[in-house]
Design a protein around this motif. Sequence first.
Motif, PDB file in Angstrom:
ATOM      1  N   THR A  14     -51.535 -38.880   0.720  1.00  0.00           N
ATOM      2  CA  THR A  14     -51.013 -38.384   1.997  1.00  0.00           C
ATOM      3  C   THR A  14     -49.921 -37.352   1.783  1.00  0.00           C
ATOM      4  O   THR A  14     -49.847 -36.339   2.499  1.00  0.00           O
ATOM      5  CB  THR A  14     -50.450 -39.557   2.825  1.00  0.00           C
ATOM      6  OG1 THR A  14     -51.457 -40.557   2.987  1.00  0.00           O
ATOM      7  CG2 THR A  14     -49.979 -39.077   4.191  1.00  0.00           C
ATOM      8  N   CYS A  15     -49.072 -37.591   0.799  1.00  0.00           N
ATOM      9  CA  CYS A  15     -47.988 -36.667   0.478  1.00  0.00           C
ATOM     10  C   CYS A  15     -48.535 -35.273   0.166  1.00  0.00           C
ATOM     11  O   CYS A  15     -48.026 -34.261   0.666  1.00  0.00           O
ATOM     12  CB  CYS A  15     -47.185 -37.212  -0.710  1.00  0.00           C
ATOM     13  SG  CYS A  15     -45.893 -36.104  -1.297  1.00  0.00           S
ATOM     14  N   ARG A  16     -49.581 -35.225  -0.621  1.00  0.00           N
ATOM     15  CA  ARG A  16     -50.161 -33.932  -0.994  1.00  0.00           C
ATOM     16  C   ARG A  16     -50.812 -33.236   0.199  1.00  0.00           C
ATOM     17  O   ARG A  16     -50.691 -32.014   0.373  1.00  0.00           O
ATOM     18  CB  ARG A  16     -51.162 -34.135  -2.125  1.00  0.00           C
ATOM     19  CG  ARG A  16     -50.495 -34.418  -3.475  1.00  0.00           C
ATOM     20  CD  ARG A  16     -51.477 -34.934  -4.492  1.00  0.00           C
ATOM     21  NE  ARG A  16     -50.887 -34.978  -5.838  1.00  0.00           N
ATOM     22  CZ  ARG A  16     -51.363 -35.709  -6.833  1.00  0.00           C
ATOM     23  NH1 ARG A  16     -52.434 -36.474  -6.647  1.00  0.00           N
ATOM     24  NH2 ARG A  16     -50.779 -35.685  -8.021  1.00  0.00           N
ATOM     25  N   LEU A  18     -49.918 -33.601   3.281  1.00  0.00           N
ATOM     26  CA  LEU A  18     -48.827 -33.159   4.150  1.00  0.00           C
ATOM     27  C   LEU A  18     -48.195 -31.864   3.638  1.00  0.00           C
ATOM     28  O   LEU A  18     -47.768 -31.022   4.429  1.00  0.00           O
ATOM     29  CB  LEU A  18     -47.764 -34.252   4.255  1.00  0.00           C
ATOM     30  CG  LEU A  18     -48.140 -35.454   5.127  1.00  0.00           C
ATOM     31  CD1 LEU A  18     -47.188 -36.617   4.884  1.00  0.00           C
ATOM     32  CD2 LEU A  18     -48.138 -35.059   6.612  1.00  0.00           C
ATOM     33  N   ALA A  19     -48.161 -31.699   2.327  1.00  0.00           N
ATOM     34  CA  ALA A  19     -47.656 -30.450   1.746  1.00  0.00           C
ATOM     35  C   ALA A  19     -48.543 -29.285   2.158  1.00  0.00           C
ATOM     36  O   ALA A  19     -48.055 -28.192   2.480  1.00  0.00           O
ATOM     37  CB  ALA A  19     -47.590 -30.567   0.226  1.00  0.00           C
ATOM     38  N   CYS A  37     -42.704 -31.888   6.491  1.00  0.00           N
ATOM     39  CA  CYS A  37     -41.810 -31.976   5.330  1.00  0.00           C
ATOM     40  C   CYS A  37     -41.140 -33.349   5.246  1.00  0.00           C
ATOM     41  O   CYS A  37     -41.049 -33.944   4.161  1.00  0.00           O
ATOM     42  CB  CYS A  37     -40.751 -30.880   5.393  1.00  0.00           C
ATOM     43  SG  CYS A  37     -41.370 -29.226   5.047  1.00  0.00           S
ATOM     44  N   MET A  40     -43.739 -35.817   4.302  1.00  0.00           N
ATOM     45  CA  MET A  40     -44.093 -35.612   2.892  1.00  0.00           C
ATOM     46  C   MET A  40     -43.090 -36.311   1.972  1.00  0.00           C
ATOM     47  O   MET A  40     -43.476 -36.997   1.007  1.00  0.00           O
ATOM     48  CB  MET A  40     -44.134 -34.116   2.585  1.00  0.00           C
ATOM     49  CG  MET A  40     -44.487 -33.773   1.141  1.00  0.00           C
ATOM     50  SD  MET A  40     -44.221 -32.024   0.750  1.00  0.00           S
ATOM     51  CE  MET A  40     -42.418 -31.971   0.633  1.00  0.00           C
ATOM     52  N   THR A  43     -43.527 -40.213   2.218  1.00  0.00           N
ATOM     53  CA  THR A  43     -44.701 -40.709   1.485  1.00  0.00           C
ATOM     54  C   THR A  43     -44.529 -40.534  -0.015  1.00  0.00           C
ATOM     55  O   THR A  43     -45.044 -41.337  -0.805  1.00  0.00           O
ATOM     56  CB  THR A  43     -45.978 -40.002   1.959  1.00  0.00           C
ATOM     57  OG1 THR A  43     -45.784 -38.572   1.918  1.00  0.00           O
ATOM     58  CG2 THR A  43     -46.334 -40.410   3.384  1.00  0.00           C
ATOM     59  N   TRP A  44     -43.796 -39.505  -0.412  1.00  0.00           N
ATOM     60  CA  TRP A  44     -43.481 -39.326  -1.832  1.00  0.00           C
ATOM     61  C   TRP A  44     -42.629 -40.486  -2.329  1.00  0.00           C
ATOM     62  O   TRP A  44     -42.887 -41.045  -3.410  1.00  0.00           O
ATOM     63  CB  TRP A  44     -42.750 -37.996  -2.007  1.00  0.00           C
ATOM     64  CG  TRP A  44     -42.210 -37.728  -3.381  1.00  0.00           C
ATOM     65  CD1 TRP A  44     -42.913 -37.714  -4.560  1.00  0.00           C
ATOM     66  CD2 TRP A  44     -40.851 -37.413  -3.721  1.00  0.00           C
ATOM     67  NE1 TRP A  44     -42.073 -37.399  -5.613  1.00  0.00           N
ATOM     68  CE2 TRP A  44     -40.808 -37.210  -5.125  1.00  0.00           C
ATOM     69  CE3 TRP A  44     -39.688 -37.260  -2.983  1.00  0.00           C
ATOM     70  CZ2 TRP A  44     -39.627 -36.874  -5.783  1.00  0.00           C
ATOM     71  CZ3 TRP A  44     -38.520 -36.920  -3.633  1.00  0.00           C
ATOM     72  CH2 TRP A  44     -38.490 -36.740  -5.025  1.00  0.00           C
ATOM     73  N   TYR A  99     -37.899 -28.447  -2.233  1.00  0.00           N
ATOM     74  CA  TYR A  99     -39.321 -28.752  -2.032  1.00  0.00           C
ATOM     75  C   TYR A  99     -40.146 -28.196  -3.196  1.00  0.00           C
ATOM     76  O   TYR A  99     -41.070 -28.843  -3.678  1.00  0.00           O
ATOM     77  CB  TYR A  99     -39.823 -28.151  -0.719  1.00  0.00           C
ATOM     78  CG  TYR A  99     -39.200 -28.731   0.525  1.00  0.00           C
ATOM     79  CD1 TYR A  99     -38.794 -30.064   0.586  1.00  0.00           C
ATOM     80  CD2 TYR A  99     -39.005 -27.950   1.665  1.00  0.00           C
ATOM     81  CE1 TYR A  99     -38.223 -30.597   1.737  1.00  0.00           C
ATOM     82  CE2 TYR A  99     -38.437 -28.478   2.819  1.00  0.00           C
ATOM     83  CZ  TYR A  99     -38.044 -29.788   2.836  1.00  0.00           C
ATOM     84  OH  TYR A  99     -37.478 -30.313   3.969  1.00  0.00           O
TER      85      TYR A  99
END
Length: 406
Positions: A14-16, A18-19, A37, A40, A43-44, A99
């Motif tokens: 999900t993090c990726r 969202l990026a 952001c 992201m 989730t990271w 980021y």
Amino acid sequence: MFSYSVVAEKSLLTCRYLAIIAAIAAPASTAVTSAACIAMLLTWLMSGQVWQSLKISAGQPTGKILLLFFAWLIISSLYADTDWTDKINTLSSWKKLFYTFVLLGLFYPTQWKARFVYSYLAAMSLAAVISVPLWLLDIQVMEGREIGIFMTNHSSQSLAFVVAALCCIFLLKESLSQQKKCLLVGMMVLFLFNIFFISPSRSGYLALPVAAVFAIANLYGYKKLPHILGIMATALLLVVLTSSTLQQRIKVGWEEKTNYQTSEEVTSIGIRVIFAQNTWELIQQKPLLGYGTSSFKSVYSSYAAAKYQDWRGDPASDPHNQYLFVWLENGLIGLLIFLAYIYTAIRQGATQQPYGAMGASVLVAIAAVSLFNSNFKTFPEGHLLAFFVGCLLAQQSANNTEKDSA
């Protein structure tokens, strides 16, 4: 059955994504980009990969220089004659580079770089298609925006298409089917038409030629640079002769530059000349260390107010030149570290075909127009640059592996 490993894996996935969403939204929506952001980062943190990804980021040349730049920004804030609210706000304005640092440790799998680029191209192709009928039908989407411009402003829309065009240049060199290459050519034509015929952004007029020369030279070798420059000059001359929008913007810019000393009102070029003159005079007083992180607004505004009695004496928080801004606040030391970041990132990216080189080309484009804007810190361009550099330059050392099932 609940398993933290499953949650961690899904969080990283999900993090990726969202990026990717944040990068696509950056030129068009502050709200969507900000939300993406934040999500992201959350989730990271949930992925359980924070420490591992930070080590991967710090192990890369670009990551190391970013850490050094962050450190100097903090040190510089300690001797700035401003309150802590201003210091924190200015440090926060550099979060785009944070980021970049985070993404350097997350996007090393090639398949994710491909997803990032193709998702961005798909979104920008749709945007380019939408802008053409708006321009042809003379439709103004929002008051204050030019015909055919529906993103944040004409500069952010133009640079978004510049980035897309640079991606196309590299993908055309890949082993793709003839059908896909024809599609890429069609997309590039759309992007170029938007940049030079629809948008009045002078940033786009500068960014694309400079970055395209770098991109093509990177692909075909620097020995062919004279030929590349000749072809680019011919193409630019053709565009200048055929685009009334570009001709008008060049004419207006020249008039503003010529008449800035006698102008009774603020002009885009005139104020930049005044900013540059005053900022350089202030830099000469404290060239090595500067005035400290967060100092520009207070130092410049008081200096200009004492020097002028008209619009030239108005307060300002930015000189519309990223390099002068860094030099005034963080001194020659900060400027050299900042330039080292740009050089290191370009060098790291140029060795990774095609995606790393795409990221390096985007950095070249933004670095060029940052002579006349502070695009590393502005919201649309700063976020777009941060995500392209972080995602496409990311690489993993041989002794650092991760099972990536996504």
